[in-house]
Design an enzyme around this catalytic site. Structure first.
Site, PDB file in Angstrom:
ATOM      1  N   HIS A   1      35.549  45.038  32.823  1.00 14.28           N
ATOM      2  CA  HIS A   1      35.937  46.285  33.488  1.00 14.28           C
ATOM      3  C   HIS A   1      34.788  47.280  33.590  1.00 14.28           C
ATOM      4  O   HIS A   1      34.777  48.124  34.486  1.00 14.28           O
ATOM      5  CB  HIS A   1      37.108  46.906  32.719  1.00 14.28           C
ATOM      6  N   PHE A   2      33.826  47.199  32.676  1.00 12.38           N
ATOM      7  CA  PHE A   2      32.687  48.118  32.652  1.00 12.38           C
ATOM      8  C   PHE A   2      31.390  47.333  32.897  1.00 12.38           C
ATOM      9  O   PHE A   2      30.650  47.051  31.945  1.00 12.38           O
ATOM     10  CB  PHE A   2      32.604  48.842  31.310  1.00 12.38           C
TER      11      PHE A   2
END
Length: 284
Positions: A261-262
Site C-alpha cells: 500500500h505504501f
C-alpha cells in the site's frame, strides 16, 4: 526542506516545502493513517529539480486536530483547506501526487480548478470501482447503516496491529519497511479524540465512489498526462484500480511495482525515477 505552518480559517496547517519555488510545482497529498512525513525522502530526491509542497490535513500529522464537535471532517472540507493553503502560498499551477485519501482530495481540487493541474501521479490513489477490494466490506456496511455498532466494528483499523499490516502487507521483504514510520503514525492515531476524527472520515468516504464518474469524465475531457505507479500487492486499493486509469486517460502510464500500500517505503528509488521522468515531460 522547510517545515512551516499557516493559519487557514483558524486552523494551524503544517506543510513541508522543498525546492525552488520558480520550478514546476508538485503537490503531494497524503493518505490514511499517515501525513506529509511519508514524503520526506521523495521530496529530497526531487528537490533539486522541482518545487514540492506536502501539507498535513486537519486531524493528521502536525496540523490542528479539533474535535469532531468543532470541525466537520469531510473530504469536501479537507479539499477546502488545501485549496485555501495553495491560495495563501500563491501556487497557481501544479502537478498532483495522490495516495489513498489524497485521491478524493486531489480530484476535488482538479474539478474545481482544471486549469491549474498539469498532470496526475497516483500511487495507490483510487478513482475506480475496480480498485475497491474486499477490505472495504465492513466500511461499506458503515456507509449503509452509520450506527454506533458499525462504527465500533471499525476501531480495530486504528490499532498498532492494523497500522503494521498496512505498511507490510504485499511487501516481499518486510525488513525494508522502517518501523519508525508505523510508530509515528500510530502515536498520532492514539491521540485522544482522533479515532472519532477517523471514523467521521471513514463515513464520509462513502461520498467518493459516487463521484468516480465525474472524476473519470474529467480525465476523458482534459486528457492530462497520468502516471499510475502502484503497489501491486495492495489489498486496500487493488491493482485493477491502477489499470483502470488507462480507460479514460489515453496516454496513461501504468507501472505495477513489487510493493504494498505504501510503495515509497520499499520502492523509493524506482518510484522517484518514474516520477522524475514523468514530471520532466510535462509542459512548463
Amino acid at each position: 526542506m522547510k517545515h512551516q505552518t499557516l493559519d487557514v480559517d483558524g486552523l494551524e496547517i503544517f506543510y513541508r516545502e522543498a525546492g525552488d519555488p520558480s520550478a514546476p510545482t508538485l503537490l503531494l497529498l497524503h493518505g490514511f493513517p499517515t501525513s506529509s512525513v511519508a514524503y520526506r525522502t521523495l521530496m529530497e530526491e526531487l528537490a533539486g529539480e522541482f518545487h514540492l509542497i506536502a501539507p498535513d490535513y486537519p486531524g493528521f500529522g502536525l496540523s490542528s486536530a479539533p474535535p469532531v464537535e468543532e470541525w466537520d471532517y469531510t473530504f469536501d472540507h479537507l479539499a477546502d483547506v488545501v485549496d485555501a493553503l495553495l491560495d495563501r502560498l500563491g501556487v497557481e499551477r501544479f502537478a498532483l501526487y495522490v495516495h489513498d485519501y489524497g485521491a478524493p482530495v486531489g480530484f476535488r481540487l482538479a474539478l474545481r480548478h482544471p486549469e491549474r493541474v498539469t498532470g496526475i501521479i497516483t500511487q495507490n490513489g483510487n478513482a475506480y470501482d475496480e480498485g475497491l477490494t474486499p477490505f472495504w466490506a465492513p466500511i461499506k456496511e458503515y456507509w449503509a447503516e452509520p450506527t454506533p455498532e458499525n462504527g465500533d466494528a471499525l476501531r480495530g483499523l486504528f490499532t498498532r496491529e492494523a497500522t503494521h499490516w498496512q505498511y507490510t502487507h504485499g511487501v516481499p521483504d518486510v525488513a525494508h519497511v522502517d518501523p519508525a514510520l508505523e510508530l509515528h503514525d500510530q502515536a498520532l492515531l492514539d491521540r485522544p479524540g482522533n479515532q472519532e476524527v477517523q471514523l467521521a472520515l471513514f463515513l464520509d468516504y462513502g461520498t467518493n465512489p459516487p463521484q468516480y464518474p465525474a472524476w473519470q469524465e474529467y480525465l476523458r475531457t482534459h486528457q492530462l498526462p497520468v502516471l499510475a505507479a502502484w503497489g501491486e500487492g495492495d489489498e486496500i486499493f487493488g491493482p485493477d484500480g491502477a489499470r483502470a486509469f488507462a480507460r479514460d486517460a489515453k496516454d496513461a502510464e501504468i507501472h505495477l511495482l513489487d510493493a504494498g500500500h505504501f510503495p515509497l517505503t520499499t520502492r523509493l528509488a524506482e518510484s522517484a525515477d518514474l516520477i522524475r521522468a514523468f514530471l520532466r515531460r510535462l509542459p512548463r
